[in-house]
Design a protein around this motif. Structure first.
Motif, PDB file in Angstrom:
ATOM      1  N   ASP A  17     -13.512 -79.473  23.600  1.00 39.67           N
ATOM      2  CA  ASP A  17     -12.436 -79.165  23.035  1.00 39.67           C
ATOM      3  C   ASP A  17     -12.632 -78.038  22.099  1.00 39.67           C
ATOM      4  OD1 ASP A  17      -9.465 -79.234  22.807  1.00 39.67           O
ATOM      5  OD2 ASP A  17      -9.562 -81.095  21.926  1.00 39.67           O
ATOM      6  N   VAL A  19     -14.673 -75.645  21.937  1.00 43.29           N
ATOM      7  CA  VAL A  19     -14.994 -74.449  22.704  1.00 43.29           C
ATOM      8  C   VAL A  19     -13.628 -73.881  23.276  1.00 43.29           C
ATOM      9  CG1 VAL A  19     -16.089 -73.582  24.801  1.00 43.29           C
ATOM     10  CG2 VAL A  19     -17.010 -75.403  23.502  1.00 43.29           C
ATOM     11  N   VAL A  20     -12.774 -74.623  23.900  1.00 41.35           N
ATOM     12  CA  VAL A  20     -11.629 -74.045  24.511  1.00 41.35           C
ATOM     13  C   VAL A  20     -10.610 -73.619  23.346  1.00 41.35           C
ATOM     14  CG1 VAL A  20     -10.653 -76.178  24.989  1.00 41.35           C
ATOM     15  CG2 VAL A  20      -9.865 -74.245  26.504  1.00 41.35           C
ATOM     16  N   ALA A  21     -10.486 -74.531  22.351  1.00 38.76           N
ATOM     17  CA  ALA A  21      -9.669 -74.170  21.233  1.00 38.76           C
ATOM     18  C   ALA A  21      -9.895 -72.748  20.613  1.00 38.76           C
ATOM     19  CB  ALA A  21      -9.815 -75.414  20.231  1.00 38.76           C
ATOM     20  N   GLN A  23     -11.444 -70.521  22.265  1.00 40.18           N
ATOM     21  CA  GLN A  23     -11.134 -69.206  23.136  1.00 40.18           C
ATOM     22  C   GLN A  23      -9.606 -68.989  23.309  1.00 40.18           C
ATOM     23  OE1 GLN A  23     -12.952 -71.543  26.668  1.00 40.18           O
ATOM     24  NE2 GLN A  23     -14.371 -69.962  26.926  1.00 40.18           N
ATOM     25  N   THR A  24      -9.016 -69.928  23.160  1.00 43.44           N
ATOM     26  CA  THR A  24      -7.443 -69.696  23.033  1.00 43.44           C
ATOM     27  C   THR A  24      -7.044 -69.093  21.779  1.00 43.44           C
ATOM     28  OG1 THR A  24      -6.994 -71.979  22.598  1.00 43.44           O
ATOM     29  CG2 THR A  24      -6.822 -71.315  25.031  1.00 43.44           C
TER      30      THR A  24
ATOM     31  N   PRO B  90      -9.333 -81.371  25.616  1.00 40.10           N
ATOM     32  CA  PRO B  90      -9.775 -80.018  25.900  1.00 40.10           C
ATOM     33  C   PRO B  90      -8.537 -79.563  27.093  1.00 40.10           C
ATOM     34  CG  PRO B  90     -11.569 -81.632  26.270  1.00 40.10           C
ATOM     35  CD  PRO B  90     -10.726 -82.085  25.269  1.00 40.10           C
ATOM     36  N   THR B  93      -5.429 -78.579  25.300  1.00 40.26           N
ATOM     37  CA  THR B  93      -5.852 -77.426  24.840  1.00 40.26           C
ATOM     38  C   THR B  93      -5.830 -76.008  25.856  1.00 40.26           C
ATOM     39  OG1 THR B  93      -7.013 -78.395  22.910  1.00 40.26           O
ATOM     40  CG2 THR B  93      -7.354 -76.047  23.155  1.00 40.26           C
TER      41      THR B  93
END
Lengths: 177, 747
Positions: A17, A19-21, A23-24, B90, B93
């Motif tokens: 999570d 990582v994707v948080a 990235q966005t 994730p 997100t």
């Protein structure tokens, strides 16, 4: 002031999570990442141990990337955060090679990119995106110079380690073990 | 005579809408140019829009943010949401990836014949809906409306469900029942007179001992539970994990029991034996609340830990020690019922043992065990009563699965094949948000059903495998582009959440509520959708609930106090349970009346033959089922599944990490694609493991096509649960095919 991140490997489930948080939040292009998850399993079935770490730039106090940058693009900012000035970066990649943590990557726009501890969010009094999103609340961000901060307290109370301390970089990611 | 339905690869078509696949920026410009609903909404602003997540079934509430350019930017959790506490997982997100996925369905498609071949052509909404409405009316007139079924796994299904019931059919099935949690619901309803709900009513936050049996919390990202497990761990709770695989949570457990696959029920019976023989059970609770304790005591007398050792390979001392650990934490102990529990065909009985063990430890209705949920009753917007259906889905399976309490997706599939049960054959399917080819085991049966139907309508955002079987494909906009039903999740406190569109729909896509209402109007059933606009209907419902659409747009979530102070049982008070005896039934009168064992009995399951390995599968935290593999943000975290192989097995076969292999199952079925080997100590030598939901065979899924293996295609052997019709999927065995031709197939 000395910013640091403390990550509890006992809580982390490695869900990515963070990582994707990142990235966005930071509009990191698909295919690149400023943070990543490492899983290390040791032993032989069924006698096994596992450690999961959410890793990123260590925001080193003695940062090889800053030292080797020929243009001064890589620099120390408030609280010891190591930042890249994209306009000054010529994309030579010396910093990428010098980093023992492999924390930097060439951004498709031509400059080098890495974790900023979300300094744009910190300035507004928020937590870094990875810390704020973590479902297990395994990440903590704060000021090590403040003995009352949560990060200071955790490092007093718990066992911890840093990554590749022998490189002499004085990293400021701490992993509770 | 009509031609049989063939699978159409949507990719094979040079359709105008698809040719525009030029990234999201292109997509937005296209919408602007064509003056679609997206255009008006694209005014730059940084305001946030409330939503609840649709990437999985948990439905956490969050906020959708746009950037300075007015483009969807990020989604974060809503702090007031009792499900996520401001932290999405994730998948939530990465939910923006559903919107930006350039492979989305863009316009309605209709099956047509061209040069003797079945193919799709683009259609207007008008034409597509007219056609569906006409065919549904014809089929209902000829065969009765009961022969129309809905498969749904998503919020939009609610509207199609209304449409179906208005027609006179109650055949609404979700694969989440017979392919997932059905056995545990039946087990707990027969024991406690009450199911486990979704999200589950496990009081993990305050537990002192959490027992997970094949449940890999943390890899299955059930947000509330993962958060509470982390809190419980921090407070010093003990975790006991039973899993043949060294799961992530096994790595965090005080006890990991590396059980031999398919033997869990023997361990459970041995635990019950120890709890009773050592008198560790909650005597006051058992005496006051339960029925059949003496029969249970007699039943488990011979199920010693030594007996179980020979079956499970778990040492007797470990079985005893863990049983005592649970008892020491009682009643703040949870033997977690799990969620995907359709494993071996005796799953209801295994979950009965779980229910019984919880009852002995007094955890049901106690802090740190299971709480009693409360929820809002969302008022129904005025509409006429539904007609009484002439038949129900149940009559499709005479004398079978007597305790199924919800429609069986697999059962309706079977009953759609002519000849199975001719008097109640299904003739038409509406499929909303579930890729049945990758959800139902026994793909051949699913395909045979699809070939036989008179009408197949698929409503989805993505061209998944099921869309290739549709007569009409209706492109749904994503959850970020639409209103939806009010979320009213069961929880410690009643709560509601709003989903509002953060932007207008991209392309020529529409929300499910609009499609269902348009179809209803065409079929003369408009009274069931009497609202002028969805905003009007939601505002009416919200006002009945003491708020308004305007207020909910600002808060996203509203929490209410409980109606009664009854989250836990009051000490020393009798409780009336909704069972035949009014007690917690350790010995089940319902099971006995239906002709099943009233107490769970262990039966051995088949083991892999030489050279074969049990195919185990599970979840990854960044993906949901087979629906997210093409999401650009989530594919970036995990783009293919890999095959876990024990080093001993890898040595026998000469396999190294990174090698690609194909798999062949016990019935000779070979996987379409190949899979990357991961040699790891985390798996036993008698099984292999992969994450479900990969190996997509539809080329339109540009990122997901051909990446990894689809475990479902290797599940040709299904062990049906005779009690409720669950499809046991863990009795399939595979061997390796060492060439990598499957990998070539994807290029």
């Amino acid at each position: 002031m000395r910013y640091a991140m403390v990550i509890d490997t006992k809580k982390c489930v490695g869900c990515s999570d963070c990582v994707v948080a990142c990235q966005t939040e930071n509009k990191v292009p698909i295919g690149y990442a400023r943070d990543w998850v490492v899983e290390v399993t040791t032993g032989t079935y069924p006698h096994l141990q596992m450690e999961i770490r959410s890793e990123r730039c260590n925001q080193c106090e003695n940062a090889p990337c800053v030292r080797c940058c020929p243009t001064g693009s890589s620099h120390y900012s408030t609280g010891g955060i190591v930042l890249v000035k994209p306009r000054r970066c010529i994309g030579c990649g010396a910093c990428i090679t010098s980093c023992p943590y492999d924390a930097r990557f060439p951004h498709p726009k031509g400059h080098v990119d890495k974790c900023t501890f979300c300094d744009h969010r910190i300035k507004e009094g928020n937590q870094p995106a990875c810390v704020e999103v973590c479902p297990t609340r395994c990440m903590y961000f704060g000021n090590l110079d403040d003995p009352g901060s949560e990060v200071s307290k955790l490092l007093r109370q718990r066992r911890y380690k840093t990554l590749i301390p022998e490189a002499g970089t004085k990293p400021h990611l701490y992993f509770l073990t | 005579m009509k031609s049989r339905r063939e699978f159409i690869k949507i990719s094979a078509l040079g359709l105008g809408g698809f040719a525009l696949a030029g990234g999201a920026g292109m997509a937005l410009r296209t919408a602007l140019n064509q003056g679609m609903p997206g255009a008006a909404e694209l005014t730059p602003d940084l305001t946030r829009t409330p939503t609840y997540c649709e990437v999985c079934f948990w439905r956490c509430a969050g906020w959708v943010y746009k950037d300075e350019q007015g483009r969807l930017w990020k989604i974060t959790g809503n702090d007031d949401d009792p499900l996520c506490h401001g932290r999405l997982c994730p998948r939530g997100t990465g939910g923006v990836g559903m919107y930006y996925d350039e492979d989305r369905l863009r316009t309605p498609l209709m099956r047509t014949m061209e040069n003797g071949k079945q193919t799709y052509r683009e259609a207007s909404w008008e034409e597509a809906l007219d056609f569906i409405a006409r065919r549904l009316k014809e089929i209902a007139a000829e065969h009765g409306p009961e022969c129309i079924a809905l498969f749904t796994h998503g919020s939009g299904g609610e509207y199609f469900s209304t449409l179906l019931q208005a027609m006179g059919s109650t055949s609404v099935a979700a694969p989440s029942y017979s392919q997932c949690r059905g056995p545990r619901e039946v087990a707990f309803i027969t024991t406690y007179g009450q199911g486990l709900e979704s999200p589950e009513i496990t009081d993990i936050r305050d537990t002192r001992c959490l027992v997970l049996i094949g449940s890999h919390l943390g890899e299955n990202m059930h947000n509330t539970q993962v958060q509470e497990m982390s809190d419980a761990l921090a407070k010093g709770a003990t975790i006991i994990t039973v899993d043949p695989r060294f799961s992530v949570v096994a790595g965090k457990s005080k006890y990991w029991l590396p059980i031999k696959p398919a033997t869990d029920l023997a361990l459970l019976l041995a635990w019950i034996h120890v709890i009773i023989e050592e008198e560790l059970y909650d005597k006051e609770y058992v005496e006051r609340h339960t029925y059949g304790f003496e029969q249970l005591r007699t039943h488990v007398r011979s199920f010693t830990p030594e007996w179980a050792y020979g079956i499970t390979t778990i040492e007797p001392a470990t079985t005893r020690r863990t049983a005592r650990e649970m008892a020491a934490a009682s009643p703040a102990v949870i033997i977690h019922p799990g969620r995907h529990v359709t494993w071996y065909g005796d799953d209801t009985q295994r979950l009965r043992a779980v229910a019984i063990l919880n009852a002995l430890l007094g955890s049901w209705g106690r802090r740190g065990g299971f709480y009693m949920p409360d929820r809002v009753q969302v008022p129904q917007y005025p509409r006429p009563p539904f007609p009484e259906p002439a038949r129900t889905w149940r009559e499709a399976f005479p004398d079978r699965y007597p305790l199924a309490d919800l429609a069986l997706a697999s059962g309706i599939c079977e009953a759609s094949i002519p000849g199975a049960t001719p008097e109640c054959n299904f003739k038409a399917w509406i499929v909303n948000g579930t890729n049945l080819l990758m959800t139902l085991p026994d793909q051949e049966q699913t395909k045979e059903a699809l070939r036989s139907l008179d009408l197949v309508v698929v409503v989805d955002t993505m061209p998944a495998e099921i869309t290739g079987w549709a007569d009409v494909v209706l492109p749904e906009c994503t959850y970020l582009e639409r209103y939806d039903i009010i979320r009213n999740s069961p929880a410690r406190n009643p709560n509601i959440a709003l989903r509002a569109p953060a932007t207008g729909p991209l392309y020529n896509t529409k929300p499910a509520y609009w499609m269902a209402k348009e179809l209803a109007v065409r079929m003369g059933l408009g009274d069931y959708f009497a609202w002028e606009s969805i905003e009007e209907m939601l505002d009416w419902q919200f006002k009945e609930l003491g708020t308004s659409l305007e207020e909910m747009m600002r808060t996203g979530v509203k929490n209410y106090p409980r109606n009664f102070d009854d989250i836990y049982f009051a000490d020393g008070r009798d409780i009336e349970f909704f069972t035949n005896t009014g007690k917690i039934e350790l010995w089940s009168t319902t099971m006995e009346a239906a002709g099943f064992d009233p107490l769970p009995v262990y039966t051995p399951h088949e083991e892999p033959s030489e050279g074969y390995y049990r195919l185990n599968y599970g979840r990854a935290p960044m993906h949901t089922f087979a629906r997210t593999a093409n999401n650009p943000n989530l594919a970036d975290l995990m783009e293919e599944n890999d095959l876990w192989v024990n080093p001993v097995v890898a040595g026998l076969w000469g396999l190294k990490t990174g090698d690609y292999v194909r798999l062949q199952n016990q019935d000779g079925i070979v996987s379409t694609f190949s899979i990357k080997v991961r040699v790891t100590e985390r798996i036993r030598w008698d099984s292999v493991y992969m994450v479900h939901g990969f190996g997509h065979a539809d080329r339109r899924l540009g990122r997901a096509y051909g990446r990894g293996i689809n475990d479902t295609e290797l599940m040709s052997r299904v062990h049906y649960d005779p009690i409720m019709g669950g499809t046991g999927m863990r009795g399939n065995f595979v061997t390796f095919i060492l060439d990598d031709t499957g990998k070539e197939a994807r290029s």
